[in-house]
Design an enzyme around this catalytic site. Sequence first.
Site, mmCIF file in Angstrom:
data_model
loop_
_atom_site.group_PDB
_atom_site.id
_atom_site.type_symbol
_atom_site.label_atom_id
_atom_site.label_comp_id
_atom_site.label_asym_id
_atom_site.label_seq_id
_atom_site.Cartn_x
_atom_site.Cartn_y
_atom_site.Cartn_z
ATOM 1 N N LYS A 190 0.814 -1.218 0.000
ATOM 2 C CA LYS A 190 0.000 0.000 0.000
ATOM 3 C C LYS A 190 0.850 1.273 0.000
ATOM 4 O O LYS A 190 1.754 1.424 0.818
ATOM 5 C CB LYS A 190 -0.922 0.016 1.236
ATOM 6 C CG LYS A 190 -1.782 -1.227 1.371
ATOM 7 C CD LYS A 190 -2.641 -1.497 0.135
ATOM 8 C CE LYS A 190 -3.940 -0.743 0.121
ATOM 9 N NZ LYS A 190 -4.747 -1.102 -1.098
ATOM 10 N N CYS A 384 34.267 -0.475 32.029
ATOM 11 C CA CYS A 384 33.948 0.657 32.905
ATOM 12 C C CYS A 384 33.370 0.147 34.236
ATOM 13 O O CYS A 384 34.109 -0.415 35.027
ATOM 14 C CB CYS A 384 33.045 1.633 32.173
ATOM 15 S SG CYS A 384 33.218 3.309 32.797
ATOM 16 N N HIS A 510 36.042 2.623 27.158
ATOM 17 C CA HIS A 510 35.000 1.927 26.382
ATOM 18 C C HIS A 510 35.544 1.540 25.006
ATOM 19 O O HIS A 510 35.423 2.322 24.059
ATOM 20 C CB HIS A 510 33.792 2.841 26.185
ATOM 21 C CG HIS A 510 33.033 3.113 27.438
ATOM 22 N ND1 HIS A 510 31.876 2.457 27.761
ATOM 23 C CD2 HIS A 510 33.277 3.979 28.449
ATOM 24 C CE1 HIS A 510 31.430 2.905 28.923
ATOM 25 N NE2 HIS A 510 32.264 3.830 29.369
ATOM 26 N N GLU A 512 34.305 -0.396 22.947
ATOM 27 C CA GLU A 512 33.209 -0.610 21.991
ATOM 28 C C GLU A 512 32.912 0.612 21.120
ATOM 29 O O GLU A 512 32.419 0.478 20.006
ATOM 30 C CB GLU A 512 31.941 -1.068 22.727
ATOM 31 C CG GLU A 512 31.185 -0.020 23.544
ATOM 32 C CD GLU A 512 31.725 0.169 24.974
ATOM 33 O OE1 GLU A 512 32.907 -0.165 25.216
ATOM 34 O OE2 GLU A 512 30.971 0.678 25.824
HETATM 35 N N1 GLN Z 1 29.343 4.580 37.204
HETATM 36 C C1 GLN Z 1 30.734 4.388 36.962
HETATM 37 C C2 GLN Z 1 31.486 5.705 36.984
HETATM 38 O O1 GLN Z 1 30.915 6.751 36.829
HETATM 39 C C3 GLN Z 1 30.961 3.663 35.667
HETATM 40 C C4 GLN Z 1 30.518 4.424 34.447
HETATM 41 C C5 GLN Z 1 30.382 3.579 33.214
HETATM 42 O O2 GLN Z 1 30.277 2.359 33.304
HETATM 43 N N2 GLN Z 1 30.319 4.216 32.054
HETATM 44 O O3 GLN Z 1 32.672 5.712 37.136
#
Ligand code: GLN
Length: 534
Positions: A190, A384, A510, A512
């Site tokens: 559609k 983290c 991080h 990732e």
């Molecule tokens: N809460 C933790 C800090 O502020 C880890 C932060 C996170 O995992 N991005 O250090």
Amino acid sequence: MAEVKYIFVTGGVTSSLGKGILTASLAKLLQARGYSVTIQKLDPYINVDPGTLNPYEHGECFVTMDGAETDLDLGHYERFLNVHTSQANNVTTGRIYQSVIEKERRGDYLGKTVQVIPHITDEIKRRIKLVAAVNKFDIVLTEIGGTVGDIESLPYIESVRQLKWEMGSQNCIVIHLTLVPYLSATGESKTKPTQHSVKDLLEEGIQPDILVLRTQRSLSKDVKRKVALFCNVEEGAVVETIDVSTIYEVPLNMLSEELDKTVLRKLNLPCGEEPALTEWKEFLSKLKNPKHSIRVALVGKYVELPDAYKSISESFIHAGSMNECQVHVAYIHSEDITEKNVSEKLMGMNGILIAPGFGSRGIEGKVSAARYARENNIPFLGICLGMQCAVIEFARNVLKLEGAHSTEIDHKTKYPVIDLMEEQKSIIDKGGTMRLGGYKCIISKNSKTFEAYRKTEIIERHRHRYEFNDKYFDEFRQNGMIPVGINPDSNLVEIMEIPEHKWFVGVQFHPEYSSTVENPSPLFVQFIKACIEK
Ligand code: GLN
């Protein structure tokens, strides 16, 4: 080439049609044809940035190298293009209004009444152009968040209308992505929702140049012709985007639909060479023909919404393909894990990843999962908060520091093995105040992390307030959990490893956020390798 060219991507009918992926895919093709491109996202919400948003609202908050907290679509842009984005690549209504109000308070408007048109739209246009001023780009692609017809997106659409008028159609085009639903009862695709959505766009002053139709089934020539006729778009400029098994196939589909060629023709730019996309195709072929298969537990507290861990799940795809390995990610709720049931919950996993996060919810489950990985020699990656949980667990169960904790969760703990960073102590505001973005880390040669990166100096991105408390440095080291990565300027501990373990790595940064199709995160690649061996 003289002028920067602009491509705007709007969405119609419904959200979640994949505007971000479409924009990234088109950008990939233009890049493969030799153009320097960047992608920008305009978000119509009032938050200044998504940093303060709960992940349940909009999924993950993506962090750029220059420390901006941004929409998760920027992650897709980087993963597709293999090029960094920056603060300028994500603009929200909150940020626009903040600048305009600051100017008003400074008296910059010289007594004028400050209005949506022209003041807000001027600021939007300035921000759109800013991204090309930071770096030289041939083409800037801008994705407009939300759906056409929303109240919130009106000033953005109006700004695009003005830009199109100012720059002319050869320098600025609009691609509208809509949905063509298939009704199985009548066996028809559609087009009415698309027609209505284009009407909405016309009402706001924009005639789209290209229509991309999201569909479950391939559309006939007749359907496309009908859409072209009723939406006043050239027939060749109506293309379809069909549902696919992986987002990484979309660029190839758009190539066969010749979306890139149509765009370049409309922008009066040469087509260049046919994109080879060799590495891209190789990545896809490995992804689809894996030789190994593993199960990895992702322990987190937002697992109901996998978008909350988008960069992590995409990193598994990149690194999985590189290892010719299919990675089944089992999302496990940290609140469901207790000391008693941990072995039952994590049984049979080839690896365990503990996700980043904030606050106390589910923390004990993460600590138990870290203990399970350590004691059972299961490959472990803590990111983290995940690293911080591994430190807490080691302090409690190996160093016998009973009640050891992070002061984020227990500010009266006797053993604050994770503590607030000094520079954070005077900060009250929540927005944009963490330790954000790329920081250096020096890696010890004798470590799993060095084996992954094959260099001693790396830069990875951060988003945290707490850190390993270096008062405990020697105690950890003497007992087998070793800080193997240190920031050279602040001495902050970036990486913790247990050398006796098969593969146990906790990182304060991080990894990732830096993983792309063409450059998978070395840490994920090695983690998966260890999981396969397990
Ligand atoms: N809460 C933790 C800090 O502020 C880890 C932060 C996170 O995992 N991005 O250090």
